[in-house]
Scaffold this motif. Structure first.
Motif, PDB file in Angstrom:
ATOM      1  N   PRO A 251      47.731 -14.672 -36.734  1.00 32.36           N
ATOM      2  CA  PRO A 251      46.958 -13.690 -37.515  1.00 32.36           C
ATOM      3  C   PRO A 251      45.641 -14.264 -38.033  1.00 32.36           C
ATOM      4  N   LEU A 254      43.112 -14.239 -35.227  1.00 23.09           N
ATOM      5  CA  LEU A 254      42.572 -12.907 -34.981  1.00 23.09           C
ATOM      6  C   LEU A 254      41.551 -12.525 -36.050  1.00 23.09           C
ATOM      7  N   GLN A 258      37.506 -11.642 -35.514  1.00 28.19           N
ATOM      8  CA  GLN A 258      36.860 -10.462 -36.083  1.00 28.19           C
ATOM      9  C   GLN A 258      35.604 -10.850 -36.861  1.00 28.19           C
ATOM     10  N   LYS A 262      31.565  -9.882 -35.834  1.00 24.13           N
ATOM     11  CA  LYS A 262      30.664  -9.196 -36.750  1.00 24.13           C
ATOM     12  C   LYS A 262      29.447 -10.042 -37.096  1.00 24.13           C
ATOM     13  N   ASN A 281      42.397  -6.454 -24.081  1.00 23.87           N
ATOM     14  CA  ASN A 281      42.175  -5.023 -24.307  1.00 23.87           C
ATOM     15  C   ASN A 281      42.555  -4.623 -25.727  1.00 23.87           C
ATOM     16  N   THR A 282      43.651  -5.199 -26.215  1.00 18.29           N
ATOM     17  CA  THR A 282      44.097  -4.877 -27.568  1.00 18.29           C
ATOM     18  C   THR A 282      43.091  -5.349 -28.602  1.00 18.29           C
ATOM     19  N   VAL A 283      42.639  -6.601 -28.450  1.00 15.77           N
ATOM     20  CA  VAL A 283      41.662  -7.156 -29.398  1.00 15.77           C
ATOM     21  C   VAL A 283      40.356  -6.371 -29.329  1.00 15.77           C
ATOM     22  N   GLY A 285      39.926  -3.305 -28.391  1.00 20.62           N
ATOM     23  CA  GLY A 285      40.122  -1.991 -28.974  1.00 20.62           C
ATOM     24  C   GLY A 285      40.094  -2.028 -30.490  1.00 20.62           C
ATOM     25  N   ASP A 286      40.717  -3.046 -31.061  1.00 18.37           N
ATOM     26  CA  ASP A 286      40.739  -3.179 -32.521  1.00 18.37           C
ATOM     27  C   ASP A 286      39.341  -3.417 -33.090  1.00 18.37           C
ATOM     28  N   LEU A 287      38.507  -4.116 -32.331  1.00 18.23           N
ATOM     29  CA  LEU A 287      37.173  -4.479 -32.811  1.00 18.23           C
ATOM     30  C   LEU A 287      36.090  -3.518 -32.340  1.00 18.23           C
ATOM     31  N   GLY A 288      36.454  -2.559 -31.498  1.00 17.73           N
ATOM     32  CA  GLY A 288      35.469  -1.630 -30.970  1.00 17.73           C
ATOM     33  C   GLY A 288      34.503  -2.277 -29.988  1.00 17.73           C
ATOM     34  N   THR A 291      35.164  -4.689 -22.701  1.00 22.88           N
ATOM     35  CA  THR A 291      35.837  -5.776 -21.987  1.00 22.88           C
ATOM     36  C   THR A 291      35.150  -5.991 -20.645  1.00 22.88           C
TER      37      THR A 291
END
Length: 326
Positions: A251, A254, A258, A262, A281-283, A285-288, A291
């Motif tokens: 965690p 991750l 993030q 930013k 893809n998951t990461v 998607g979470d960060l907008g 890929t």
């Protein structure tokens, strides 16, 4: 570095025993360039080593790649037949520390001509960082023997071939070793080595020019395969996981990714061709974020259609797009 799905000691011992029997049946190690229609019998551990063997050896070599096309080299478990092939080869080209089963097979061989890529380009231990600042040194040395990191480790980051200058240093060693194994064709090996090194120098300059003017120098990747490339071209690699592509990020890791995205304007999460893109893809998607593929070239699914140089140029194009090159 964590290596997955290693062979057990018992399995390897059994493999070695069968390999030794097969070697004995073949009459032991034969003289160079004398077993396959006059061609030098060369065993390469995985694709980057195979590419060097074929490019430098040309028509004078018969190359066996221990890692099949499209297979992650970390996953390799040698068969008895492959162990025997290593033991009877005229020359072996491998990268110590990447594939433990290969390391053990090479340790048991009596081949006179063995190239360990790490001897030509010592490994660096690329630690995961928090990715909150740009890489401070944007003027990496052009000489492949000089790098920002002074500390090296036999268990360090193995991905030296992703820096063309380091890869060129390995190419020169391969050329020298093949010439010693097959003196009759030494001039051809030298000519092929010089040609490949020149191609790698051109590739290096393309990366330098292409990545000179970018909006951000930070890129996010699924695992830490691109430390040498980042060092050499003044980039900042932010990896979801470490050198092991299947390690699960924590965690805190991750959260660091993030922050890095930013603070540094990262636009893309890169995944690779031979590993599932699910985590990337998951990461993303979470960060907008978008890929894209950044291929570590550990193996190529379709080697007849692509090679080291073409895939590296595609990597450059993808990096330029992600970093906002102008």
């Amino acid at each position: 570095m964590k290596i997955r799905r290693l062979s057990t000691s018992i399995a390897l011992a059994a493999t070695a025993t069968v390999g030794a029997l097969l070697l004995s049946a073949c009459g032991g190690t034969s003289s160079a360039a004398g077993k396959d229609g006059g061609k030098l019998d060369v065993v390469a551990s995985f694709y980057p080593m195979e590419f060097l063997a074929r490019q430098i050896g040309g028509e004078h070599v018969k190359v066996t790649d221990l890692t099949a096309a499209g297979v992650e080299p970390h996953d390799l478990e040698l068969t008895a037949k492959q162990v025997a092939a290593v033991q009877r080869a005229d020359a072996v080209i491998y990268l110590k520390g990447l594939q433990p089963t290969v390391d053990k097979a090479v340790a048991m061989t009596h081949a006179k001509h063995v190239v360990d890529a790490t001897a030509a380009s010592p490994l660096v231990d690329h630690h995961l960082d928090e990715g909150t600042a740009e890489h401070e040194d944007h003027a990496a040395e052009a000489d492949g023997a000089e790098h920002d990191h002074e500390h090296t480790d036999a268990a360090g980051d193995p991905h030296i071939w992703l820096d063309p200058t380091r890869y060129a240093a390995v190419a020169r060693t391969v050329g020298t070793e093949l010439a010693e194994a097959d003196p009759a064709n030494a001039a051809d090996y030298q000519r092929n080595t010089d040609a490949l090194v020149a191609q790698l120098a051109t590739l290096d300059q393309e990366f330098r020019d292409g990545l000179q003017n970018v909006k951000t120098r930070t890129f996010i990747t699924s695992h830490a395969a691109f430390g040498y490339l980042a060092d050499h071209y003044g980039l900042n690699q932010v990896a979801i996981s470490g050198v092991d592509p299947e390690a699960e990020p924590t965690p805190s890791r991750l959260a660091a990714i993030q922050r890095a995205a930013k603070e540094n304007g990262a636009t893309t999460v890169f995944f690779e061709a031979l590993v599932s893109p699910k985590l990337a893809n998951t990461v993303a998607g979470d960060l907008g974020l978008k890929t894209a593929v950044l291929d570590p070239l550990e193996g190529i699914k379709e080697p007849a259609e692509h090679d080291y140089l073409s895939v590296m140029r595609q990597n450059l194009d993808n990096l330029k797009a992600a970093l906002g090159a102008s």
